[in-house]
Structures are given as C-alpha cells and as structure tokens.
Design an enzyme around this catalytic site. Structure first.
Site, PDB file in Angstrom:
ATOM      1  N   GLY A   1       0.852  -1.200   0.000  1.00  0.00           N
ATOM      2  CA  GLY A   1       0.000   0.000   0.000  1.00  0.00           C
ATOM      3  C   GLY A   1       0.881   1.241   0.000  1.00  0.00           C
TER       4      GLY A   1
ATOM      5  N   SER B   1       1.713   3.513   2.115  1.00  0.00           N
ATOM      6  CA  SER B   1       2.616   3.914   3.196  1.00  0.00           C
ATOM      7  C   SER B   1       3.827   2.982   3.305  1.00  0.00           C
ATOM      8  CB  SER B   1       1.856   3.916   4.528  1.00  0.00           C
ATOM      9  OG  SER B   1       1.437   2.595   4.819  1.00  0.00           O
ATOM     10  N   LYS B   2       3.948   2.046   2.382  1.00  0.00           N
ATOM     11  CA  LYS B   2       5.034   1.072   2.484  1.00  0.00           C
ATOM     12  C   LYS B   2       6.277   1.529   1.707  1.00  0.00           C
ATOM     13  CE  LYS B   2       2.519  -1.508   5.088  1.00  0.00           C
ATOM     14  NZ  LYS B   2       1.390  -0.612   5.294  1.00  0.00           N
ATOM     15  N   ILE B   3       7.376   0.762   1.843  1.00  0.00           N
ATOM     16  CA  ILE B   3       8.651   1.200   1.237  1.00  0.00           C
ATOM     17  C   ILE B   3       8.484   1.387  -0.269  1.00  0.00           C
ATOM     18  CG2 ILE B   3      11.071   0.585   0.799  1.00  0.00           C
ATOM     19  CD1 ILE B   3      11.039  -1.000   3.377  1.00  0.00           C
TER      20      ILE B   3
END
Ligand code: PLP
Length: 381
Positions: free
Chosen positions: A179, A181-183
């Site tokens: 998603g 907000s991930k790396i």
C-alpha cells in the site's frame, strides 16, 4: 504553501509511463510475482489485493481454525483483523524495551498446545531477532508435538536484516505490504512469499477460488488512484490534501481499516489489476535506492532532533526505516512545531488490546506498548 507529507511516495516518470502503459508491453501478475520472489530470495510469491488478505488466505488454505495466533500488542490493526476473520484468536505480546518489536522472550508465557502460528512483525523497518525466534518456536514445537508456523510479517520492513539474516529465509511464509505507506507500493496490495511449494499451491488455490478478476472499471479506479498519489503527494500540492483532510472530506478514503469493526475493504476478493503489477515492478527495481534514501532521511531527523526530548532508538544500518519513528512525551507539541516549518508529522494508534474490536482478547498488561502508543511520532520519510 509547501507542506512535506508524512507519507512520501517515490514515484517518477518510469511509474507514470508504466501506469499509462504507453508502450503497451503487457506485464502480468506472474511477472511481478516472479521478480518479487527473486528479490527477497524465496521460490514463490503470490500477489494479493491487500497484505491482510494474504495472511487470511494462508490461514484458510492451511485449515488453521479456532487456534491461537501469537502477535504483537503494538502493531497494525490489519494483522489482528486477518487472525479474527479467519476464525482464530489473537494472543498479544508486549514490546521489548530496545525496539518497537514484540519481546520474543515473552512468547514462552503465552505459547500453548493451541498455538498454531507466531506472527513476527518487523515494526517500522526494524529487524526482529529471527534466529532466536526460530529457536524458541522449534523448542515448543517439539515439546507440544504440533506444527507452529512462523509468519515473518515484513510489511513494514521488506529486506531489513538481523545480523545479516533475511527474515524471508526463516519463517514458513513472509507477508509484505504494497500500500501507499510502504517502502515501495503497487498502488495497493500485499505479497506472500515462501519456499514451501505446498503452502504456495494451497494458498493460491484458495484465493483464486474466492476471488474475481479485475475488470476495466477497477483498472480505471486504480489508475485514478495512482494519478492522485502521483500528483498530490508532493510538497507543492500536498496543501490540497491537507485542506480536504481538515474539512473531513478524506476520512472515508484514508481510513482503510477501522478500529472498532472487524472487516476487510469491499474489494478484498479481487485479483490485483494489471496496472498494479506494472507499477509494482517499476517500484521493485527502485527498492534499494529508496531504502538508501529512507536511511539518509532517518539519520537527518535523528541529527536535527538530538538535543530535544524526542528519542530515537540508536541508528541501525540493517533497518530499512520504512517509517522514521521517534518517541516523545510532547508529541502534539512537536507535530504543531514542525507543521509551522512545513513538515507534516503523524502518529499511529497501534495498541491492539485496547481497541474496541480486540479488547476481548486482551490479557494482562502491555506496559511498553502503552508507552509506544502514547508517544510515537512519525516523521516524513
Ligand atoms: C505490520 C503490517 N502487517 C500487515 C499489513 C497489511 O497490509 P495491507 O494494508 O495491505 O492489508 C500492514 C499494513 O498496513 C502492516 O503494517
């Protein structure tokens, strides 16, 4: 009116080109899965609409039901959602003192013959001690004579290593979040990786039996979502998001899980769209570069806050700093302070046993998790 968003998305022209697919090169889900498995040194990968669906499908496929699943008391709500929705019982473990991770030595106090799995969440990019965890689980597995699965939840950490050990080489499966907000991201999504062919085949078969193909309207919706991230999550335009957020227009879009209700998003039974594989594949190629930037960024925030009451765990070169998180007893003050300087800081509510949806599974106290939950302060990264 510049405002640096708390979630930075590392999109460039390559992602844009792959999203519009100008060169009409068809990249499939299987291409993305293959490249992903290879990058994190597992034999198999399965791409899901969300990371929580990967976890849920694993439990369902392996017929794990009415069992106890050990997980951290302080983590993303989606982990406990997947446990409960698959018909299992979360058993929460407090954090350790020198990182945001679960205190693996407390597993001994709660593990029992009813335990079917331990979910080792590597929080905010900080690696958990996968070696000791494996030893603890093996010991109890032999003692009880049951299989106890180890799930490496690296949704927030990806390739963070513990003393050189990659978590994907330790558990039965690993879960990744893709998603925003991930790396790296695939607009939305989650990945399950494993070296176990049986787990792979059964989990794939289970998910494909309940899921439907992505149709063109969904493909279009993902494209619009991509474009809005591409345009709006930049410091020159982010004030628009900020304004909408303040007026409450974004609450239904942003809240992709609820704390009071146990449910998955409406589209959880949809096979990820092609645009997601295309964007995901471009992002995967940039993974190492993005981690370097995140590490530099974390060092920068540590340096400029070093004479304040904001505490950071000592810099760990093996952490990926997917999120740059400090602790402060005055976090609201700092959120306001940095906002006036053009940076949007944030905080998360991760204390699962105190959430309405999971309070009935709470046992004992979670003293350290309580402090982390009260004091966490998330810097843009
Ligand atoms: C620790 C952890 N596990 C699993 C997930 C699940 O990811 P998703 O939001 O894609 O379901 C997340 C993401 O929020 C997470 O932070």
């Amino acid at each position: 009116m510049k405002l640096v968003p708390r979630v930075k998305v590392y999109y460039g022209k390559e992602e844009l080109l792959s999203a519009v697919n100008l060169f009409a090169k068809e990249i499939t889900r299987e291409d993305f899965e293959r490249a992903f498995a290879q990058k994190f040194k597992n034999r198999f990968a399965l791409f899901f609409p969300y990371g929580r669906v990967a976890l849920y499908s694993f439990f369902k496929a392996m017929k794990i039901k009415h069992k106890e699943i050990i997980c951290p008391a302080f983590t993303c709500n989606t982990v406990a959602q997947a446990i409960v929705l698959s018909g299992n019982i979360p058993v929460f473990v407090d954090c350790e003192e020198n990182s945001f991770n679960m205190d693996i030595f407390q597993i001994e106090k709660v593990i029992s013959p009813r335990t079917a799995a331990v979910i080792a969440v590597h929080m905010f990019g900080y690696p958990l001690d996968v070696v000791t965890l494996s030893e603890i689980v093996k010991y109890f597995q032999n003692k009880f004579g049951n299989k106890i699965y180890v799930v490496q939840d690296v949704a927030q950490s990806f390739g963070a290593t513990f003393k050189g050990h990659l978590p994907t080489l330790f558990g039965d499966i690993s879960i990744f979040g893709l998603g925003i907000s991930k790396i790296i991201n695939a607009i939305d999504g989650g990945m399950l990786t494993t070296n176990n062919e049986e787990i792979y085949s059964r989990t794939k078969e289970f998910f494909l039996s309940i899921a439907k193909e992505c149709n063109w309207t969904r493909e279009l919706k993902k494209f619009i979502k991509f474009l809005s991230y591409f345009i709006l999550l930049r410091e020159n335009f982010y004030w628009i998001v900020d304004l909408l957020e303040k007026k409450g227009f974004l609450s239904s879009v942003q809240k992709y899980y609820r704390e009071d209700v146990i449910e998955f998003p409406n589209d959880w039974k949809t096979i990820p769209c092609n645009i997601q594989s295309r964007v995901g594949l471009v992002q995967l190629k940039k993974y190492d570069k993005i981690v370097e930037l995140k590490r530099e960024n974390a060092k920068h925030w540590m340096e400029i806050t070093k004479n304040t009451d904001i505490f950071f765990f000592p810099y760990n070169p093996e952490a990926t700093y997917s999120r740059c998180v400090g602790l402060s007893p005055r976090r609201d003050y700092w959120i306001k302070y940095f906002r006036e300087k053009g940076f949007q800081l944030g905080k998360v509510n991760y204390l699962l046993p105190r959430m309405k949806a999971f309070s009935k599974y709470s046992k004992g106290n979670y003293k350290i998790a309580e402090v982390y939950n009260r004091q966490n302060l998330i810097f843009p990264s």
